[in-house]
Scaffold this motif. Structure first.
Motif, PDB file in Angstrom:
ATOM      1  N   UNK A 126      38.238  24.702  41.655  1.00  0.00           N
ATOM      2  CA  UNK A 126      36.929  24.009  41.550  1.00  0.00           C
ATOM      3  C   UNK A 126      36.058  24.192  42.651  1.00  0.00           C
ATOM      4  N   UNK A 127      36.428  24.944  43.783  1.00  0.00           N
ATOM      5  CA  UNK A 127      35.234  24.980  44.905  1.00  0.00           C
ATOM      6  C   UNK A 127      35.311  26.616  45.159  1.00  0.00           C
ATOM      7  N   UNK A 128      34.896  26.491  46.406  1.00  0.00           N
ATOM      8  CA  UNK A 128      34.611  28.072  47.006  1.00  0.00           C
ATOM      9  C   UNK A 128      35.725  28.779  47.099  1.00  0.00           C
ATOM     10  N   UNK A 129      36.980  27.949  47.765  1.00  0.00           N
ATOM     11  CA  UNK A 129      38.298  28.697  47.700  1.00  0.00           C
ATOM     12  C   UNK A 129      38.535  29.408  46.314  1.00  0.00           C
TER      13      UNK A 129
ATOM     14  N   UNK B 248      36.884  30.216  44.027  1.00  0.00           N
ATOM     15  CA  UNK B 248      35.944  31.268  43.561  1.00  0.00           C
ATOM     16  C   UNK B 248      36.374  32.450  44.123  1.00  0.00           C
ATOM     17  N   UNK B 249      36.764  32.404  45.517  1.00  0.00           N
ATOM     18  CA  UNK B 249      37.104  33.392  46.310  1.00  0.00           C
ATOM     19  C   UNK B 249      38.416  34.302  45.815  1.00  0.00           C
TER      20      UNK B 249
ATOM     21  N   UNK C 104      38.139  35.785  42.794  1.00  0.00           N
ATOM     22  CA  UNK C 104      37.162  37.479  42.878  1.00  0.00           C
ATOM     23  C   UNK C 104      38.083  38.382  43.490  1.00  0.00           C
ATOM     24  N   UNK C 105      38.993  37.782  44.212  1.00  0.00           N
ATOM     25  CA  UNK C 105      40.212  38.778  44.835  1.00  0.00           C
ATOM     26  C   UNK C 105      41.063  39.134  43.931  1.00  0.00           C
ATOM     27  N   UNK C 106      41.314  38.266  42.927  1.00  0.00           N
ATOM     28  CA  UNK C 106      42.214  38.597  41.648  1.00  0.00           C
ATOM     29  C   UNK C 106      41.479  39.699  40.802  1.00  0.00           C
ATOM     30  N   UNK C 107      40.216  39.531  40.396  1.00  0.00           N
ATOM     31  CA  UNK C 107      39.444  40.463  39.729  1.00  0.00           C
ATOM     32  C   UNK C 107      39.363  41.891  40.241  1.00  0.00           C
ATOM     33  N   UNK C 108      39.076  41.850  41.688  1.00  0.00           N
ATOM     34  CA  UNK C 108      39.011  43.013  42.366  1.00  0.00           C
ATOM     35  C   UNK C 108      40.352  43.761  42.356  1.00  0.00           C
ATOM     36  N   UNK C 109      41.437  43.012  42.395  1.00  0.00           N
ATOM     37  CA  UNK C 109      42.530  43.710  42.469  1.00  0.00           C
ATOM     38  C   UNK C 109      43.162  44.288  41.143  1.00  0.00           C
ATOM     39  N   UNK C 110      42.821  43.333  40.032  1.00  0.00           N
ATOM     40  CA  UNK C 110      42.955  43.888  38.504  1.00  0.00           C
ATOM     41  C   UNK C 110      42.276  44.962  38.129  1.00  0.00           C
ATOM     42  N   UNK C 111      40.871  45.024  38.687  1.00  0.00           N
ATOM     43  CA  UNK C 111      40.021  46.038  38.450  1.00  0.00           C
ATOM     44  C   UNK C 111      40.371  47.472  38.902  1.00  0.00           C
ATOM     45  N   UNK C 112      41.224  47.389  39.936  1.00  0.00           N
ATOM     46  CA  UNK C 112      41.376  48.611  40.561  1.00  0.00           C
ATOM     47  C   UNK C 112      42.714  49.128  39.879  1.00  0.00           C
ATOM     48  N   UNK C 113      43.211  48.509  39.011  1.00  0.00           N
ATOM     49  CA  UNK C 113      44.571  49.010  38.392  1.00  0.00           C
ATOM     50  C   UNK C 113      44.392  48.995  36.687  1.00  0.00           C
ATOM     51  N   UNK C 114      43.646  48.174  36.135  1.00  0.00           N
ATOM     52  CA  UNK C 114      43.564  48.113  34.867  1.00  0.00           C
ATOM     53  C   UNK C 114      42.942  49.324  34.322  1.00  0.00           C
TER      54      UNK C 114
END
Length: 64
Positions: free
Chosen positions: A18-21, A23-24, A27-37
């Motif tokens: 629910x907060x900035x933490x 969101x971060x 964002x990190x999960x999306x970045x990491x998955x985007x590099x593998x998928x």
């Protein structure tokens, strides 16, 4: 007896994402998955993929 996560999901979503933490974190999960998928989905790979999301959360990444 397993706990029913349905009752806990709104609180979990608010407290964890629910907060900035949160969101971060996403964002990190999306970045990491985007590099593998993309590598997994290369056209030359002829076998189907089965992906299990067993994170135990409320599924913000799976929903995407």
């Amino acid at each position: 007896m397993a706990a029913d996560f349905d009752e806990l999901a709104p609180r979990f979503a608010r407290k964890v994402y629910g907060g900035i933490k949160g969101e971060i974190r996403l964002a990190v999960i999306r970045r990491d998955l985007g590099s593998v998928i993309p590598d997994l989905l290369e056209p030359e790979k002829k076998h189907p993929l089965t992906i299990l999301d067993a994170g135990g959360g409320h599924g913000p990444v799976s929903l995407e």
